[in-house]
Write a protein that holds these residues in place. Sequence first.
Motif, PDB file in Angstrom:
ATOM      1  N   GLY A  95      -3.041   3.745   8.491  1.00 59.75           N
ATOM      2  CA  GLY A  95      -2.988   2.816   7.149  1.00 59.75           C
ATOM      3  C   GLY A  95      -1.932   1.860   7.091  1.00 59.75           C
ATOM      4  O   GLY A  95      -2.207   0.912   6.120  1.00 59.75           O
ATOM      5  N   ARG A 127      -7.025   5.278  -4.840  1.00 57.21           N
ATOM      6  CA  ARG A 127      -8.226   4.461  -4.021  1.00 57.21           C
ATOM      7  C   ARG A 127      -8.741   5.387  -3.114  1.00 57.21           C
ATOM      8  O   ARG A 127      -9.798   5.446  -2.870  1.00 57.21           O
ATOM      9  CB  ARG A 127      -7.242   3.367  -3.365  1.00 57.21           C
ATOM     10  N   LYS A 128      -7.916   6.233  -2.480  1.00 58.44           N
ATOM     11  CA  LYS A 128      -8.595   6.910  -1.440  1.00 58.44           C
ATOM     12  C   LYS A 128      -7.671   8.312  -1.094  1.00 58.44           C
ATOM     13  O   LYS A 128      -6.419   8.445  -1.402  1.00 58.44           O
ATOM     14  CB  LYS A 128      -8.514   6.143  -0.051  1.00 58.44           C
ATOM     15  N   THR A 170       0.747  -1.372   0.025  1.00 54.97           N
ATOM     16  CA  THR A 170       0.012  -0.097   0.124  1.00 54.97           C
ATOM     17  C   THR A 170       0.646   1.171   0.051  1.00 54.97           C
ATOM     18  O   THR A 170       1.831   1.349   0.659  1.00 54.97           O
ATOM     19  CB  THR A 170      -0.902   0.038   1.195  1.00 54.97           C
ATOM     20  N   ALA A 173     -12.065   8.899  -6.452  1.00 56.27           N
ATOM     21  CA  ALA A 173     -11.702   8.170  -5.455  1.00 56.27           C
ATOM     22  C   ALA A 173     -12.460   8.577  -4.247  1.00 56.27           C
ATOM     23  O   ALA A 173     -12.979   9.627  -4.099  1.00 56.27           O
ATOM     24  CB  ALA A 173     -10.159   8.617  -5.173  1.00 56.27           C
ATOM     25  N   TYR A 218       0.979   1.855   5.856  1.00 55.29           N
ATOM     26  CA  TYR A 218       1.589   1.723   4.382  1.00 55.29           C
ATOM     27  C   TYR A 218       3.042   1.025   4.214  1.00 55.29           C
ATOM     28  O   TYR A 218       3.687   1.096   5.166  1.00 55.29           O
ATOM     29  CB  TYR A 218       1.498   3.346   3.724  1.00 55.29           C
ATOM     30  N   SER A 236      -1.059  -1.011  -6.860  1.00 61.73           N
ATOM     31  CA  SER A 236      -2.074  -0.477  -7.310  1.00 61.73           C
ATOM     32  C   SER A 236      -2.981   0.180  -6.230  1.00 61.73           C
ATOM     33  O   SER A 236      -3.906   0.972  -6.358  1.00 61.73           O
ATOM     34  CB  SER A 236      -3.022  -1.474  -7.944  1.00 61.73           C
ATOM     35  N   ASP A 237      -2.676  -0.160  -4.778  1.00 64.82           N
ATOM     36  CA  ASP A 237      -3.461   0.398  -3.702  1.00 64.82           C
ATOM     37  C   ASP A 237      -2.721   1.673  -3.227  1.00 64.82           C
ATOM     38  O   ASP A 237      -1.751   1.694  -2.554  1.00 64.82           O
ATOM     39  CB  ASP A 237      -3.249  -0.440  -2.526  1.00 64.82           C
ATOM     40  N   VAL A 238      -2.955   2.705  -4.079  1.00 56.79           N
ATOM     41  CA  VAL A 238      -2.424   3.890  -3.851  1.00 56.79           C
ATOM     42  C   VAL A 238      -3.444   5.177  -3.306  1.00 56.79           C
ATOM     43  O   VAL A 238      -4.408   5.341  -3.896  1.00 56.79           O
ATOM     44  CB  VAL A 238      -1.684   4.406  -5.161  1.00 56.79           C
ATOM     45  N   ASP A 239      -3.078   5.553  -2.269  1.00 60.20           N
ATOM     46  CA  ASP A 239      -3.839   6.581  -1.346  1.00 60.20           C
ATOM     47  C   ASP A 239      -3.101   7.853  -1.358  1.00 60.20           C
ATOM     48  O   ASP A 239      -1.817   8.112  -1.519  1.00 60.20           O
ATOM     49  CB  ASP A 239      -4.082   6.495   0.044  1.00 60.20           C
TER      50      ASP A 239
END
Length: 311
Positions: free
Chosen positions: A84, A55-56, A2, A164, A86, A30-33
């Motif tokens: 999170g 994502r967010k 993440t 998002a 990360y 691909s999990d990008v905030d």
Amino acid sequence: MTILVIAEHNDAQLKSSTLNALKAAFELGSDVDVLVAGQSCEGAVKQAAAVAGVRKVLVAQGEAFNHCLPEALTDAVLAAQQAGGYSHILFTAGTSGKAAMPRTAAKLGVSALTEIAGVISADTFKRYIYAGGVLATVKTTATPVVASVRATSFEAVSAEGGNAAVETLVVTPSSRGFKFVSVEEVASDRPDLLTAKRVVAGGRGLFDEEGFAALDKLAEKMGAALGSTRAVVDMNLVPSETQVGQTGKIVAPELYMAFGISGAIQHVAGMKDSKVIVSVNKDAEAPIFEVSDYYLEADAVDVIKELTEKL
Ligand SMILES: Cc1cc2nc3c(=O)[nH]c(=O)nc-3n(C[C@H](O)[C@H](O)[C@H](O)COP(=O)(O)OP(=O)(O)OC[C@H]3O[C@@H](n4cnc5c(N)ncnc54)[C@H](O)[C@@H]3O)c2cc1C
């Protein structure tokens, strides 16, 4: 994996460096905030949420985040990290990222990677060393990976196509003995040096105020930003914000024109990623010619004047 990208913005708008940092993030996973911290940053939040693949968007908003002072930004990043967990925290390599990244890394007890220029895998990156003269491959054992992203090494992702979720991040900024008081911005109709499509830059070969006045006219005619070497900044011929290079700005315009610039490694470090480089120097052995797509052995001031007349 993440990934958290820390947005660089001016409240109303995201800076383009954020889109370059997002490209690096998507190369990792691909999990990008995105974290946006600011005083009235609704505009930047909206833009971050509109980037395809995000994502967010986490928002830390309030007076404490006015002008993104690095200490407050660090508090926001740490709060996001606590929530999170990360694996990667990516900053832009602009002023706020440069100031907040080492603080964040120190608080998390890891060493930071400055200005990554390529992603090989989750723990292996490319970055320039020796004033841009060598591209090193480095492997980190840090968890999380805390890094800043060299904007000119990653294409910007598209600013559209996404929707998002936006979440408020609750941050209690630690108390400090200082606060933001004021900022003085130089008003200019010229494009910003960091994002300009064309840059005309001058060095010691332009000699004096007259040479730089001629360069300024050419810049105006071409709708270009003005760049310079450290030598002429030190001579007080141009303001320091025009300096390109290792200790100045890193630029990669579509066209970079260098007039009376020798091409010292520290200058080249800041402009070698430009798409087309044109240089004028009266010395046939000038190192700037080695990195130029087109070059002319001539008097730079004469060429500037002739070009300005003909354009
Ligand atoms: C730690 C460190 C960091 C540095 N960071 C930077 C940085 O960020 N950016 C940077 O730019 N520099 C930086 N420098 C300085 C750098 O090493 C060079 O000194 C500087 O870039 C030289 O600037 P210049 O090309 O204007 O001057 P010079 O090297 O003196 O070159 C002038 C050029 O003009 C040519 N010339 C002379 N007359 C004419 C004429 N009439 N027409 C055409 N050509 C002519 C000459 O042939 C020569 O090539 C740094 C240095 C150090 C040690």
